[in-house]
Design a protein around this motif. Structure first.
Motif, short mmCIF file in Angstrom:
data_model
loop_
_atom_site.label_atom_id
_atom_site.label_comp_id
_atom_site.label_asym_id
_atom_site.label_seq_id
_atom_site.Cartn_x
_atom_site.Cartn_y
_atom_site.Cartn_z
N THR A 9 0.83 -1.21 0.00
CA THR A 9 0.00 0.00 0.00
C THR A 9 0.86 1.25 0.00
O THR A 9 0.59 2.22 -0.71
N ALA A 10 1.93 1.23 0.83
CA ALA A 10 2.83 2.38 0.89
C ALA A 10 3.50 2.61 -0.47
O ALA A 10 3.67 3.76 -0.91
N LEU A 36 2.30 1.76 -3.40
CA LEU A 36 1.30 2.26 -4.34
C LEU A 36 1.05 3.75 -4.12
O LEU A 36 0.97 4.53 -5.08
N LEU A 37 0.92 4.16 -2.86
CA LEU A 37 0.69 5.58 -2.57
C LEU A 37 1.87 6.44 -3.02
O LEU A 37 1.69 7.55 -3.53
#
Length: 313
Positions: free
Chosen positions: A2-3, A5-6
């Motif tokens: 997730t990190a 992707l962000l």
């Protein structure tokens, strides 16, 4: 994940803002008055001023940029100076033709590159390898417009098998669409496939020399198992990245091929906008091209992390 992707989404947003500023600045540095071109040779000063005001060209450049960028975030890319139609509508009308041509071309490219590059790598320094190298080098070196003209002369003019060009909707005439798609897809696919062939060959050669492949061969595994499970699966990973770049390039519009075959894609639309100094259409098309590259690269990076666990670690 997730990190990551962000972080990538943030980088994509920053690059897109920079591209929008650069596009806006460069387009306004192009010589020529788009209002005069839109009005023709005979016009009054009142109509000239009215069109400039309606187009926002009487405002300072900074105000014009923020107005355009703010509307672009909502999908409003302005109105064409040449036709008076919304730019978003013009792009959406051309987008299906570009998507179909790019999809067909990348399939042709992979059908050429994967078998040719693999066979060339499995038989290095042989006559087959040299022939594959010559074919791929020729595909890279021959101009696509020349190849397109030769195809038209041979398959449309001499043999009469295919139409010279044009476009029909696949929903209206599937057979006619396929007939018109063959030549531009093959011409574009040959060029991209020649580039991909070189990457496939080098990747397979590198994978064949890896330690785990030699270990598998020493354990007595069959040649087919070693090639399919240990060589090709690892060798084709870099192909994902290169294929993504080629697909983004094709989606951005192969201008020369579209012109040769009268294919109404985004590349032809951008060229017409340059010729007529149609600022809104040119800005919208180039911004879409940049967004296409960024999105495709992001998808490829995310897909690569799924295919190769070492990257996730």
């Amino acid at each position: 994940m997730t990190a990551y992707l962000l972080r990538r989404l943030g980088q994509t947003a920053v690059v897109l803002v920079g591209v929008s500023v650069l596009v806006f600045a460069l387009v306004h540095l192009v010589p020529g008055d788009p209002v005069r071109l839109a009005l023709g040779t005979r016009f009054s000063q009142e109509s000239y001023d009215a069109l400039r005001e309606r187009s926002g060209l009487d405002q300072p450049l900074l105000v014009q940029y923020f107005t355009w960028a703010g509307r672009a975030l909502t999908g409003d890319l302005g109105v064409s100076f040449r036709t008076g139609e919304p730019v978003t509508l013009l792009i959406l009308e051309r987008l299906p033709a570009t998507l179909l041509l790019a999809g067909a071309a990348i399939v042709v490219a992979l059908l050429i590159a994967v078998p040719l590059g693999t066979v060339s790598a499995l038989r290095p320094r042989t006559l087959l390898d040299r022939a594959a190298t010559v074919v791929s080098q020729a595909g890279i070196s021959i101009p696509d417009f020349w190849m397109g003209i030769v195809f038209i002369l041979l398959f449309a003019g001499t043999l009469g098998w295919l139409p010279t060009g044009g476009y029909v909707s696949p929903a209206d005439d599937p057979a006619g669409f396929l007939q018109r798609l063959v030549m531009p897809a093959v011409v574009t696919g040959v060029v991209s496939g020649s580039v991909l062939t070189r990457f496939v060959r080098s990747s397979v050669l590198e994978a064949r020399g890896a330690d785990h492949v030699r270990t598998a061969e020493a354990k007595g595994l069959g040649t087919r198992v070693v090639l399919s499970w240990h060589v090709l699966r690892n060798a084709l990973l870099p192909l994902v990245t290169v294929t993504g770049v080629q697909l983004a390039y094709l989606l951005s519009g192969v201008v020369v091929v579209e012109i040769v075959f009268s294919w109404p894609g985004l590349g032809q639309l951008a060229l017409q906008a340059v010729q007529s100094r149609d600022y809104p259409v040119l800005q919208g098309a180039v911004l879409l091209f940049a967004l296409t590259f960024l999105v495709v690269n992001l998808v490829v990076d995310l897909l690569y992390t799924r295919l190769d666990p070492r990257i996730r670690v």
